[in-house]
Design an enzyme around this catalytic site. Structure first.
Site, PDB file in Angstrom:
ATOM      1  CB  CYS A   1      27.985 -58.951  14.229  1.00  0.00           C
ATOM      2  SG  CYS A   1      26.856 -60.309  14.116  1.00  0.00           S
TER       3      CYS A   1
ATOM      4  CG  HIS B   1      25.999 -56.664  10.246  1.00  0.00           C
ATOM      5  ND1 HIS B   1      27.356 -57.250   9.497  1.00  0.00           N
ATOM      6  CD2 HIS B   1      25.497 -57.840  10.803  1.00  0.00           C
ATOM      7  CE1 HIS B   1      27.528 -58.313  10.077  1.00  0.00           C
ATOM      8  NE2 HIS B   1      26.569 -58.975  10.762  1.00  0.00           N
TER       9      HIS B   1
ATOM     10  CD  GLU C   1      28.947 -54.207   8.366  1.00  0.00           C
ATOM     11  OE1 GLU C   1      28.033 -53.459   9.412  1.00  0.00           O
ATOM     12  OE2 GLU C   1      28.866 -55.436   8.187  1.00  0.00           O
TER      13      GLU C   1
HETATM   14  N1  GLN Z   1      27.234 -65.707  14.807  1.00  0.00           N
HETATM   15  C1  GLN Z   1      28.376 -65.108  14.331  1.00  0.00           C
HETATM   16  C2  GLN Z   1      29.620 -65.732  15.171  1.00  0.00           C
HETATM   17  O1  GLN Z   1      29.365 -66.120  16.355  1.00  0.00           O
HETATM   18  C3  GLN Z   1      28.452 -64.081  14.287  1.00  0.00           C
HETATM   19  C4  GLN Z   1      27.793 -63.415  13.077  1.00  0.00           C
HETATM   20  C5  GLN Z   1      27.973 -62.245  12.421  1.00  0.00           C
HETATM   21  O2  GLN Z   1      28.910 -61.503  12.364  1.00  0.00           O
HETATM   22  N2  GLN Z   1      26.972 -61.503  11.617  1.00  0.00           N
HETATM   23  O3  GLN Z   1      30.620 -65.534  15.029  1.00  0.00           O
END
Ligand code: GLN
Length: 212
Positions: free
Chosen positions: A81, A174, A176
């Site tokens: 992410c 995610h 994890e």
């Molecule tokens: N939206 C977040 C970002 O741009 C990432 C979200 C996440 O890691 N769950 O950094």
């Protein structure tokens, strides 16, 4: 390989501890990386989810930007992410600096806001060796452009959500936050393969040449 594999988790901000538990369960010796010297001796690193803008800032403040970039060029990584946003070559919505390791274009927050978070069964591709998995999406980025050197491991609704390019892996969800250890297992196997190839490779291919 004898002993546990030392694997890092970037621990400046974000969802660090769930990765520590998953990595330990797949047999890693986990190092929380907060300073350049913590990268020493690691076989790979996970860049966790969180807030990529804050992580960027903390990477600079902690003088980790250049050492991490150099580390990522030679050792396996898994960006989750916000971590995937850091690995991408191009970031939009809004645009921001990135480490630029992977040939992907990511659009931040493109799966909606925190309240739009969801869990879904993903569609595996032929490149994924195991069973399919569930993905948890939290303000997740979309991989809107994926280069030729990048292969997709999972799709969601026809879009790539986990991709691989050489030593780098990026997931917009995610892994994890579910019970499955499949992604961490895949990652640690990659770390192990790399680590084994260094130790078995001749340390100096020119050692047998005599130079006068
Ligand atoms: N939206 C977040 C970002 O741009 C990432 C979200 C996440 O890691 N769950 O950094």
């Amino acid at each position: 390989m004898a002993g546990k594999l030392p694997v890092g988790i970037l621990a400046l901000q974000g969802a660090v501890e769930p990765h520590v538990r998953h990595l330990e369960r797949v047999g890693a010796e986990v190092v929380r990386v907060r300073k350049p010297e913590h990268l020493q001796g690691l076989c790979g690193i996970i860049l966790p989810g969180g807030e990529s803008t804050t992580m960027l800032h903390l990477l600079h403040v902690n003088q980790l930007w250049e050492p991490l970039k150099a580390f990522l060029q030679s050792k396996p990584s898994l960006g989750v992410c916000a971590g995937a946003i850091l690995l991408a070559k191009a970031v939009s919505h809004p645009a921001q600096e990135s480490l630029g390791l992977m040939d992907i274009h990511v659009e931040r927050n493109a799966f909606g806001r925190q309240v739009d978070s969801f869990e879904a069964t993903l569609d595996k591709t032929d490149h994924w060796p195991g069973e399919t998995i569930e993905g948890v999406f939290i303000r997740a980025p979309r991989f809107t452009g994926v280069g030729d050197r990048t292969r997709t491991l999972f799709h969601y609704k026809g879009e790539p959500v986990m991709v691989e390019q050489g030593k780098c892996l990026a997931a917009s969800f995610h892994p994890e936050l579910t019970e499955s250890l499949a992604v961490h297992h895949y990652f640690i196997t990659k770390c192990e393969t790399e680590a084994t190839s260094w130790t078995t490779a001749s340390p100096n291919p020119f050692a047998s040449l005599s130079v006068n």
